[in-house]
Scaffold this motif. Sequence first.
Motif, mmCIF file in Angstrom:
data_model
loop_
_atom_site.group_PDB
_atom_site.id
_atom_site.type_symbol
_atom_site.label_atom_id
_atom_site.label_comp_id
_atom_site.label_asym_id
_atom_site.label_seq_id
_atom_site.Cartn_x
_atom_site.Cartn_y
_atom_site.Cartn_z
ATOM 1 N N ASN A 54 56.341 -4.779 -4.184
ATOM 2 C CA ASN A 54 55.944 -3.495 -3.605
ATOM 3 C C ASN A 54 56.731 -2.318 -4.176
ATOM 4 O O ASN A 54 56.277 -1.176 -4.096
ATOM 5 C CB ASN A 54 56.099 -3.521 -2.092
ATOM 6 N N ALA A 55 57.916 -2.561 -4.706
ATOM 7 C CA ALA A 55 58.732 -1.522 -5.345
ATOM 8 C C ALA A 55 58.939 -0.306 -4.454
ATOM 9 O O ALA A 55 58.888 0.839 -4.917
ATOM 10 C CB ALA A 55 58.107 -1.096 -6.663
ATOM 11 N N THR A 56 59.208 -0.546 -3.195
ATOM 12 C CA THR A 56 59.446 0.559 -2.264
ATOM 13 C C THR A 56 60.701 1.324 -2.663
ATOM 14 O O THR A 56 61.754 0.732 -2.907
ATOM 15 C CB THR A 56 59.593 0.013 -0.833
ATOM 16 N N ASN A 57 60.580 2.635 -2.748
ATOM 17 C CA ASN A 57 61.683 3.518 -3.145
ATOM 18 C C ASN A 57 62.239 3.194 -4.534
ATOM 19 O O ASN A 57 63.412 3.453 -4.817
ATOM 20 C CB ASN A 57 62.812 3.490 -2.102
ATOM 21 N N GLU A 58 61.397 2.629 -5.376
ATOM 22 C CA GLU A 58 61.744 2.384 -6.774
ATOM 23 C C GLU A 58 60.709 3.049 -7.674
ATOM 24 O O GLU A 58 59.548 3.221 -7.288
ATOM 25 C CB GLU A 58 61.714 0.887 -7.101
ATOM 26 N N ASP A 59 61.126 3.387 -8.882
ATOM 27 C CA ASP A 59 60.157 3.742 -9.912
ATOM 28 C C ASP A 59 59.446 2.470 -10.362
ATOM 29 O O ASP A 59 59.980 1.363 -10.249
ATOM 30 C CB ASP A 59 60.849 4.388 -11.115
ATOM 31 N N VAL A 60 58.233 2.624 -10.867
ATOM 32 C CA VAL A 60 57.435 1.482 -11.292
ATOM 33 C C VAL A 60 56.939 1.708 -12.714
ATOM 34 O O VAL A 60 56.567 2.829 -13.085
ATOM 35 C CB VAL A 60 56.216 1.274 -10.360
ATOM 36 N N PHE A 61 56.938 0.642 -13.513
ATOM 37 C CA PHE A 61 56.404 0.708 -14.872
ATOM 38 C C PHE A 61 55.268 -0.289 -15.030
ATOM 39 O O PHE A 61 55.365 -1.437 -14.599
ATOM 40 C CB PHE A 61 57.487 0.394 -15.903
ATOM 41 N N PHE A 62 54.186 0.168 -15.687
ATOM 42 C CA PHE A 62 53.067 -0.699 -16.030
ATOM 43 C C PHE A 62 52.855 -0.680 -17.536
ATOM 44 O O PHE A 62 52.710 0.398 -18.137
ATOM 45 C CB PHE A 62 51.784 -0.253 -15.328
ATOM 46 N N LEU A 63 52.841 -1.858 -18.135
ATOM 47 C CA LEU A 63 52.531 -1.998 -19.555
ATOM 48 C C LEU A 63 51.042 -2.231 -19.685
ATOM 49 O O LEU A 63 50.531 -3.274 -19.273
ATOM 50 C CB LEU A 63 53.310 -3.166 -20.163
ATOM 51 N N SER A 64 50.337 -1.272 -20.280
ATOM 52 C CA SER A 64 48.900 -1.419 -20.456
ATOM 53 C C SER A 64 48.567 -2.182 -21.735
ATOM 54 O O SER A 64 47.686 -3.042 -21.744
ATOM 55 C CB SER A 64 48.219 -0.044 -20.464
ATOM 56 N N ASN A 65 49.259 -1.859 -22.838
ATOM 57 C CA ASN A 65 49.036 -2.572 -24.104
ATOM 58 C C ASN A 65 49.854 -3.862 -24.098
ATOM 59 O O ASN A 65 50.886 -3.998 -24.749
ATOM 60 C CB ASN A 65 49.364 -1.683 -25.303
ATOM 61 N N GLY A 66 49.347 -4.843 -23.345
ATOM 62 C CA GLY A 66 50.118 -6.034 -23.024
ATOM 63 C C GLY A 66 50.476 -6.918 -24.195
ATOM 64 O O GLY A 66 51.339 -7.799 -24.064
ATOM 65 N N HIS A 67 49.859 -6.715 -25.354
ATOM 66 C CA HIS A 67 50.193 -7.550 -26.504
ATOM 67 C C HIS A 67 51.620 -7.307 -27.001
ATOM 68 O O HIS A 67 52.155 -8.140 -27.733
ATOM 69 C CB HIS A 67 49.193 -7.336 -27.642
ATOM 70 N N LEU A 97 56.467 -16.946 -20.068
ATOM 71 C CA LEU A 97 56.400 -15.850 -21.030
ATOM 72 C C LEU A 97 55.226 -16.076 -21.984
ATOM 73 O O LEU A 97 55.393 -16.465 -23.132
ATOM 74 C CB LEU A 97 57.705 -15.741 -21.815
ATOM 75 N N GLN A 98 54.025 -15.875 -21.478
ATOM 76 C CA GLN A 98 52.842 -16.080 -22.311
ATOM 77 C C GLN A 98 52.595 -14.862 -23.211
ATOM 78 O O GLN A 98 53.247 -13.833 -23.099
ATOM 79 C CB GLN A 98 51.641 -16.386 -21.435
ATOM 80 N N GLY A 99 51.638 -14.992 -24.115
ATOM 81 C CA GLY A 99 51.411 -13.951 -25.118
ATOM 82 C C GLY A 99 51.069 -12.603 -24.527
ATOM 83 O O GLY A 99 51.411 -11.565 -25.092
ATOM 84 N N HIS A 100 50.367 -12.614 -23.416
ATOM 85 C CA HIS A 100 50.081 -11.389 -22.677
ATOM 86 C C HIS A 100 50.561 -11.593 -21.243
ATOM 87 O O HIS A 100 50.278 -12.631 -20.638
ATOM 88 C CB HIS A 100 48.585 -11.072 -22.693
ATOM 89 N N PRO A 101 51.292 -10.645 -20.690
ATOM 90 C CA PRO A 101 51.863 -10.832 -19.348
ATOM 91 C C PRO A 101 50.780 -11.050 -18.303
ATOM 92 O O PRO A 101 49.696 -10.458 -18.360
ATOM 93 C CB PRO A 101 52.597 -9.514 -19.087
ATOM 94 N N ALA A 102 51.079 -11.917 -17.349
ATOM 95 C CA ALA A 102 50.165 -12.159 -16.230
ATOM 96 C C ALA A 102 50.985 -12.468 -14.989
ATOM 97 O O ALA A 102 52.121 -12.931 -15.080
ATOM 98 C CB ALA A 102 49.213 -13.313 -16.545
ATOM 99 N N THR A 103 50.398 -12.230 -13.836
ATOM 100 C CA THR A 103 51.149 -12.368 -12.586
ATOM 101 C C THR A 103 51.203 -13.810 -12.087
ATOM 102 O O THR A 103 52.091 -14.149 -11.301
ATOM 103 C CB THR A 103 50.540 -11.486 -11.488
#
Length: 278
Positions: A54-67, A97-103
């Motif tokens: 949930n990252a409450t009170n944290e900054d959040v980063f999203f990697l879109s170009n997952g390669h 640690l797969q080639g593209h990140p997944a949850t």
Amino acid sequence: MASLQEIASQIRRDIVRMVHGVSSGHPGGSLGCTDYLTALYFKVMKHNPAFDMNATNEDVFFLSNGHISPLFYSVLARSGYFDIKELATFRKLNSRLQGHPATHEHLPGIRIASGSLGQGMSVAIGAALAKKLNGDDRIVYSLHGDGELDEGQNWEAAMFAAHKKVDNLISTIDWNGQQIDGPTAKVMNLGNLDKKFEAFGWEVLILEEGNDPDAIVAMLEKAKSLTGKGKPIVILMRTVMGKGVDFMEGSHEWHGIAPNDEQLAKALAQLPETLGDY
């Protein structure tokens, strides 16, 4: 703490060793964005390696170009999300640690799957809106490839973000002019990218020195100062694909191939070991 340059050198070593170890992966964009992600995680962003989704009170980063996952995994490990020894499992069977990140691997630090391009901005916007609804004043960051902007969903998301005044979002475009099939100008010309984002209602910042850690930190701090003013913010960041390894620099050919033994040795000779190899 080691300097950003020292950390970036070690992360670049991790990247080339990881892709060499399985003869698979994407070193070019990973090396080009190393300085950005190093600055973000080790200097600018408020985050907790204990990792709460949930990252409450944290900054959040999203990697879109997952390669460019080798870079992301190294940064997460080096900043304490998991043991750096796990980097040796990159792209192997049953690895997290797969080639593209997944949850579904439940790797700390990973909040979305980003194998399919063009979706990260939409997710980042959703997270930014959720923070607003929760009264959380922290910032959402996202990273995108310039070739990735060929995907139309990015522009739907950009239009939506401006319309909804998502002003706690800082999206960065890796503006290296290269994609898997060649220069972006030849594959799908992006045209006047800053004017495009301006027309879509974003605050546009241009960073010409996207491989200079000090310049990156200064630009991110400037972007932070512009949050909360009614517009989403985009940083168009000029980088060099393959930065740090001379025979990879500026070439789309290193988008998705791994170095052989001789090339690895040549690359490592250019990248000082500063924090200890995994």
